[in-house]
Design a protein around this motif. Sequence first.
Motif, PDB file in Angstrom:
ATOM      1  N   LEU A   1       0.832  -1.211   0.000  1.00 29.73           N
ATOM      2  CA  LEU A   1       0.000   0.000   0.000  1.00 29.73           C
ATOM      3  C   LEU A   1       0.864   1.257   0.000  1.00 29.73           C
ATOM      4  CD1 LEU A   1      -2.846  -0.962   2.524  1.00 29.73           C
ATOM      5  CD2 LEU A   1      -3.003  -0.793   0.036  1.00 29.73           C
ATOM      6  N   GLY A   2       1.959   1.202   0.779  1.00 28.52           N
ATOM      7  CA  GLY A   2       2.855   2.358   0.848  1.00 28.52           C
ATOM      8  C   GLY A   2       3.453   2.670  -0.521  1.00 28.52           C
ATOM      9  N   ARG A   3       3.838   1.633  -1.225  1.00 30.66           N
ATOM     10  CA  ARG A   3       4.430   1.830  -2.551  1.00 30.66           C
ATOM     11  C   ARG A   3       3.404   2.356  -3.543  1.00 30.66           C
ATOM     12  NH1 ARG A   3       8.321  -3.392  -3.581  1.00 30.66           N
ATOM     13  NH2 ARG A   3      10.034  -2.707  -2.246  1.00 30.66           N
ATOM     14  N   ARG A   4       2.189   1.876  -3.409  1.00 29.51           N
ATOM     15  CA  ARG A   4       1.154   2.227  -4.388  1.00 29.51           C
ATOM     16  C   ARG A   4       0.610   3.648  -4.157  1.00 29.51           C
ATOM     17  NH1 ARG A   4      -2.163   3.853  -7.104  1.00 29.51           N
ATOM     18  NH2 ARG A   4      -3.910   2.854  -8.196  1.00 29.51           N
ATOM     19  N   TYR A   5       0.365   3.986  -2.875  1.00 29.38           N
ATOM     20  CA  TYR A   5      -0.312   5.263  -2.591  1.00 29.38           C
ATOM     21  C   TYR A   5       0.590   6.286  -1.895  1.00 29.38           C
ATOM     22  CZ  TYR A   5      -4.410   2.375  -3.501  1.00 29.38           C
ATOM     23  OH  TYR A   5      -5.315   1.539  -4.081  1.00 29.38           O
ATOM     24  N   GLY A   6       1.753   5.824  -1.396  1.00 26.26           N
ATOM     25  CA  GLY A   6       2.596   6.707  -0.582  1.00 26.26           C
ATOM     26  C   GLY A   6       2.191   6.530   0.875  1.00 26.26           C
ATOM     27  N   TYR A   7       3.171   6.264   1.735  1.00 22.83           N
ATOM     28  CA  TYR A   7       2.858   5.966   3.135  1.00 22.83           C
ATOM     29  C   TYR A   7       2.059   7.089   3.800  1.00 22.83           C
ATOM     30  CZ  TYR A   7       5.865   1.864   2.974  1.00 22.83           C
ATOM     31  OH  TYR A   7       6.386   0.639   2.667  1.00 22.83           O
ATOM     32  N   ALA A   8       2.364   8.341   3.393  1.00 21.90           N
ATOM     33  CA  ALA A   8       1.722   9.482   4.048  1.00 21.90           C
ATOM     34  C   ALA A   8       0.227   9.550   3.770  1.00 21.90           C
ATOM     35  CB  ALA A   8       2.400  10.771   3.604  1.00 21.90           C
ATOM     36  N   ASN A   9      -0.224   8.830   2.743  1.00 21.11           N
ATOM     37  CA  ASN A   9      -1.638   8.937   2.361  1.00 21.11           C
ATOM     38  C   ASN A   9      -2.499   7.801   2.906  1.00 21.11           C
ATOM     39  OD1 ASN A   9      -1.303  11.270   0.764  1.00 21.11           O
ATOM     40  ND2 ASN A   9      -0.386  10.004  -0.845  1.00 21.11           N
ATOM     41  N   LEU A  10      -1.851   6.817   3.557  1.00 22.27           N
ATOM     42  CA  LEU A  10      -2.581   5.579   3.863  1.00 22.27           C
ATOM     43  C   LEU A  10      -3.662   5.754   4.930  1.00 22.27           C
ATOM     44  CD1 LEU A  10       0.214   2.876   3.719  1.00 22.27           C
ATOM     45  CD2 LEU A  10      -1.360   3.643   1.950  1.00 22.27           C
ATOM     46  N   LEU A  11      -3.505   6.755   5.790  1.00 25.91           N
ATOM     47  CA  LEU A  11      -4.517   6.929   6.830  1.00 25.91           C
ATOM     48  C   LEU A  11      -5.589   7.939   6.417  1.00 25.91           C
ATOM     49  CD1 LEU A  11      -2.262   6.821  10.016  1.00 25.91           C
ATOM     50  CD2 LEU A  11      -3.925   5.108   9.290  1.00 25.91           C
ATOM     51  N   GLY A  12      -5.459   8.453   5.221  1.00 22.30           N
ATOM     52  CA  GLY A  12      -6.500   9.343   4.700  1.00 22.30           C
ATOM     53  C   GLY A  12      -6.401  10.769   5.184  1.00 22.30           C
ATOM     54  N   TRP A  13      -5.292  11.121   5.820  1.00 22.43           N
ATOM     55  CA  TRP A  13      -5.175  12.478   6.366  1.00 22.43           C
ATOM     56  C   TRP A  13      -5.178  13.530   5.266  1.00 22.43           C
ATOM     57  CZ3 TRP A  13      -0.795  11.479  10.546  1.00 22.43           C
ATOM     58  CH2 TRP A  13      -1.322  10.638  11.536  1.00 22.43           C
ATOM     59  N   GLN A  14      -4.814  13.114   4.045  1.00 20.57           N
ATOM     60  CA  GLN A  14      -4.772  14.091   2.941  1.00 20.57           C
ATOM     61  C   GLN A  14      -6.156  14.653   2.620  1.00 20.57           C
ATOM     62  OE1 GLN A  14      -4.414  10.899   2.791  1.00 20.57           O
ATOM     63  NE2 GLN A  14      -5.011   9.952   0.862  1.00 20.57           N
ATOM     64  N   TYR A  15      -7.197  13.982   3.139  1.00 21.50           N
ATOM     65  CA  TYR A  15      -8.553  14.492   2.890  1.00 21.50           C
ATOM     66  C   TYR A  15      -8.796  15.800   3.649  1.00 21.50           C
ATOM     67  CZ  TYR A  15      -9.951  10.462   0.170  1.00 21.50           C
ATOM     68  OH  TYR A  15     -10.048   9.529  -0.825  1.00 21.50           O
ATOM     69  N   PHE A  16      -7.891  16.113   4.581  1.00 17.46           N
ATOM     70  CA  PHE A  16      -8.019  17.366   5.329  1.00 17.46           C
ATOM     71  C   PHE A  16      -7.060  18.440   4.819  1.00 17.46           C
ATOM     72  CE2 PHE A  16      -9.944  14.256   8.055  1.00 17.46           C
ATOM     73  CZ  PHE A  16     -11.041  14.933   8.568  1.00 17.46           C
TER      74      PHE A  16
ATOM     75  N   ALA B   1      -3.592  18.866  -5.239  1.00 11.79           N
ATOM     76  CA  ALA B   1      -4.084  17.543  -5.621  1.00 11.79           C
ATOM     77  C   ALA B   1      -3.888  16.603  -4.447  1.00 11.79           C
ATOM     78  CB  ALA B   1      -3.308  17.055  -6.831  1.00 11.79           C
ATOM     79  N   ARG B   2      -4.847  15.753  -4.221  1.00 13.48           N
ATOM     80  CA  ARG B   2      -4.680  14.779  -3.155  1.00 13.48           C
ATOM     81  C   ARG B   2      -4.834  13.382  -3.745  1.00 13.48           C
ATOM     82  NH1 ARG B   2     -10.416  16.157  -0.236  1.00 13.48           N
ATOM     83  NH2 ARG B   2     -11.693  14.881  -1.584  1.00 13.48           N
ATOM     84  N   THR B   3      -4.132  12.456  -3.135  1.00 15.66           N
ATOM     85  CA  THR B   3      -4.208  11.083  -3.621  1.00 15.66           C
ATOM     86  C   THR B   3      -5.448  10.429  -3.026  1.00 15.66           C
ATOM     87  OG1 THR B   3      -1.819  11.029  -3.582  1.00 15.66           O
ATOM     88  CG2 THR B   3      -2.952   8.900  -3.764  1.00 15.66           C
TER      89      THR B   3
ATOM     90  N   VAL C   1     -12.666   8.966   7.335  1.00 13.29           N
ATOM     91  CA  VAL C   1     -11.272   9.082   7.781  1.00 13.29           C
ATOM     92  C   VAL C   1     -11.217   9.292   9.299  1.00 13.29           C
ATOM     93  CG1 VAL C   1      -9.183  10.500   7.657  1.00 13.29           C
ATOM     94  CG2 VAL C   1     -10.434   9.939   5.567  1.00 13.29           C
ATOM     95  N   VAL C   2     -12.009  10.235   9.792  1.00 13.20           N
ATOM     96  CA  VAL C   2     -11.996  10.529  11.235  1.00 13.20           C
ATOM     97  C   VAL C   2     -12.427   9.288  12.023  1.00 13.20           C
ATOM     98  CG1 VAL C   2     -13.134  11.858  13.067  1.00 13.20           C
ATOM     99  CG2 VAL C   2     -12.353  13.003  11.003  1.00 13.20           C
ATOM    100  N   ALA C   3     -13.504   8.657  11.554  1.00 13.24           N
ATOM    101  CA  ALA C   3     -14.052   7.512  12.287  1.00 13.24           C
ATOM    102  C   ALA C   3     -13.016   6.393  12.410  1.00 13.24           C
ATOM    103  CB  ALA C   3     -15.305   6.995  11.587  1.00 13.24           C
ATOM    104  N   TRP C   4     -12.367   6.067  11.301  1.00 17.22           N
ATOM    105  CA  TRP C   4     -11.438   4.941  11.354  1.00 17.22           C
ATOM    106  C   TRP C   4     -10.141   5.286  12.061  1.00 17.22           C
ATOM    107  CZ3 TRP C   4     -12.318   0.000  11.118  1.00 17.22           C
ATOM    108  CH2 TRP C   4     -13.537  -0.410  10.580  1.00 17.22           C
ATOM    109  N   ASN C   5      -9.704   6.535  11.951  1.00 21.73           N
ATOM    110  CA  ASN C   5      -8.514   6.925  12.717  1.00 21.73           C
ATOM    111  C   ASN C   5      -8.801   6.896  14.215  1.00 21.73           C
ATOM    112  OD1 ASN C   5      -5.932   8.138  11.158  1.00 21.73           O
ATOM    113  ND2 ASN C   5      -7.739   8.277   9.869  1.00 21.73           N
ATOM    114  N   ALA C   6     -10.013   7.324  14.582  1.00 22.62           N
ATOM    115  CA  ALA C   6     -10.398   7.265  15.997  1.00 22.62           C
ATOM    116  C   ALA C   6     -10.437   5.819  16.456  1.00 22.62           C
ATOM    117  CB  ALA C   6     -11.762   7.927  16.193  1.00 22.62           C
ATOM    118  N   THR C   7     -10.993   4.954  15.619  1.00 27.72           N
ATOM    119  CA  THR C   7     -11.088   3.535  15.962  1.00 27.72           C
ATOM    120  C   THR C   7      -9.699   2.940  16.207  1.00 27.72           C
ATOM    121  OG1 THR C   7     -13.111   3.314  14.703  1.00 27.72           O
ATOM    122  CG2 THR C   7     -11.876   1.295  15.114  1.00 27.72           C
ATOM    123  N   MET C   8      -8.743   3.386  15.396  1.00 31.79           N
ATOM    124  CA  MET C   8      -7.369   2.881  15.533  1.00 31.79           C
ATOM    125  C   MET C   8      -6.842   3.121  16.958  1.00 31.79           C
ATOM    126  SD  MET C   8      -4.004   3.888  13.319  1.00 31.79           S
ATOM    127  CE  MET C   8      -4.056   5.645  13.631  1.00 31.79           C
TER     128      MET C   8
END
Lengths: 208, 513
Positions: B171-186, B191-193, B281-288
């Motif tokens: 996933l990191g290779r495909r989307y970039g590690y920084a994007n995997l938790l969906g924080w780019q939606y904020f 452009a966001r991935t 994004v918020v819901a699943w990050n909170a769940t984590m």
Amino acid sequence: MSIELKAGLATAIGAGTMLLIALFLWYSSRRKSPAPEDDHKRIYELRVIYFFILTVGLTATLGATLQRLPYPNYRGGHVPAVVVKVTGSDWLWKFDSKSVPGKDKVTYNRLDLPSGRLVEFRVTSTDVNHGFGIYDSHGVLLGQTQAMPGYVNNLYFRFPKPGVYRIECLEYCGVGHQLMHADVTVTEPSGSVASTARAGNASRGVGK
Amino acid sequence: MSELMDQSGLSADRKRGVFSAWGVTVAAIAVVFADFLVMGALGIVMRMNQGQWLKLDPDRFYSFMTMHGLLMTGGLFTAALYAAWYVLVRRGGIASNFRGMGISLIAVMIGVGGIVVGTAVGGYAPGWYMLYPLPFLHPTWPSWSMGLVTMSLLVIGLAWSAVMLVILRGLGRRYGYANLLGWQYFARGGARTPVSPVVIIATICVIDGLVAMASGAAFLIQYLIEWIHPAMHYNALLEKNMIMLFGHTFANLTLYFMLGVIYELMPRFTGRPWKTNKVVVVAWNATMVFVLLAYFHHLYMDFAQSETLQYLGEIFSYTSAIPATVVTVFGVIAQIYRIGAKRWKVVPATFALGTLGWVIGGFAAIIDATITNNVVLHNTLWVPAHFHTYYLEGVFLWLLGFAFYLVGSRAERMGKAALALMVVAGYGFLSMFYLGGELSVPRRYSDYINMGFPTHALAAHGAATAEAGAILGGLFMVGFLLFLVSLGFIRRNRFVEFEAPEDDSHSLMGAVS
């Protein structure tokens, strides 16, 4: 409310909820939405309402329940009338009531206590983890704490009325777990507190 | 295979990759279903023993209980892991890794063999959680069985960790590690991935999963050290915290890996999008975060544990209900509300019903995660009631739907009939646990015959609920066997699904049939 009635009521509520859900699923599988986008909008509006109700409801429940905890700090400053050291070992319960005035007895799987008085159980274990579960004569669980080696858990408990109560082990402790129990005979307090061993009944469990 | 290759749209390499991923996932699911059959039968045998229809020696009962607990939870986690990996490969999120996944599956099976030998032959019986220091004190089992099971669990944990790292790296290779938790939606502007929900959920599962595995490996390695050097001893409360951090997180991640699969596959059957947005994004990050802190509720009855941690246990158990129900449950409702008879097929039905099982099991968990309730529910049958609900009517139904999708079965009517039987019998089976818990019947009792006065009512309740539970559990297994038969009716064009378009902004649309 009797426990059977409570269980029946819970079952009825559960069955009723399941019926409602089944109706929802049946309706959803039979009817096709003419405009799913409008449905979605309504569902997401409901979601906002649900979010607020849930958050308020959970916060209120937290506020209410976190004030009545079973831990020593929540006993409201009451001083225990009786202190009993409880030691679990595979597979018997040892009670040491030395602190009871005028008594200096150690008993196994048997304990006598007064009703209505606050009792402090200092629960520990010499070997593995056990669970000190207090049941009434109808088999209803009234309270419990763990018996963990190296730790003492203080359980404050008031036996509501005279009768025979039962201690059942509530933490799996090996092949004799289901046999590890003790009887607590609770009587009306009469002057001095009774906490005597009954001769001949010292090893009802599979003690070793 | 040839019909697969004849389809155009994807490169031959990609198609080969998806096909190999399909093969190894089918193998994993088949292994887990076989495991479920045997362990389910063991479960029924245990209920029959509690109902006095059988007479097992307690040491035999408890070794069955240990095997049942370890191999049911382990099997379902393995299946969930492979299912999540497959949908990620399928959507092009990560490359297929047939060899790595195959080797991991074999490693898991070797570990399972070790557990079976250790428990069935060696009689190792400290329960799945092998609470310290039970494995070492007063054992009725030989020392080698303890060492064998501990090492087997380490092998399995290593294999799972390897799979999770494969997922994370892919996933990191495909989307970039920084994007995997969906924080780019904020992120503002630019452009966001885009990432689909399954990517975020899988990432969260891997992060928490690695924490859980580290905690599990730590206590298992400590056990091995004491096994080799018996003079070594540990703090029982610390060990219990480590075991529960592992066990609680692990059980929840089984659910979450499967939820990732549901987010991904549900839209294909309903034709409705299920997009990533800020709320998801918020819901699943909170769940984590919540899931790692809720485990304290397993130690409420350890009064020696810090009261702050007890508070945190209840608070995080409660808060974990918010993102779970607000986002996922409403998401599922939006997916299925008035979808009509044509789209109400076996797969979306299992997904919807599985979500229901998860919610009911979760609700029962919240009840027990309230300290004042835990005083009278802890280690009663209420506990197996709630986790059997989210496993049996949650994870397992989801897995059945996934298997139906995976093999491309066309036996809709048979599948639905089997599903109906599993739901009715399953909830009957579960209600016997709930009733037992409500009636204060202790869990992990080989039988209730020796309880005697004054708890004869308790013993009667324990036996009666166990008998009914055994019958209803048996009916559930009949439903499962029928479902297995339904998996044999495979669509001819089942691989056409490999050609579906890919779009990373949301889960795929368009029904497969």
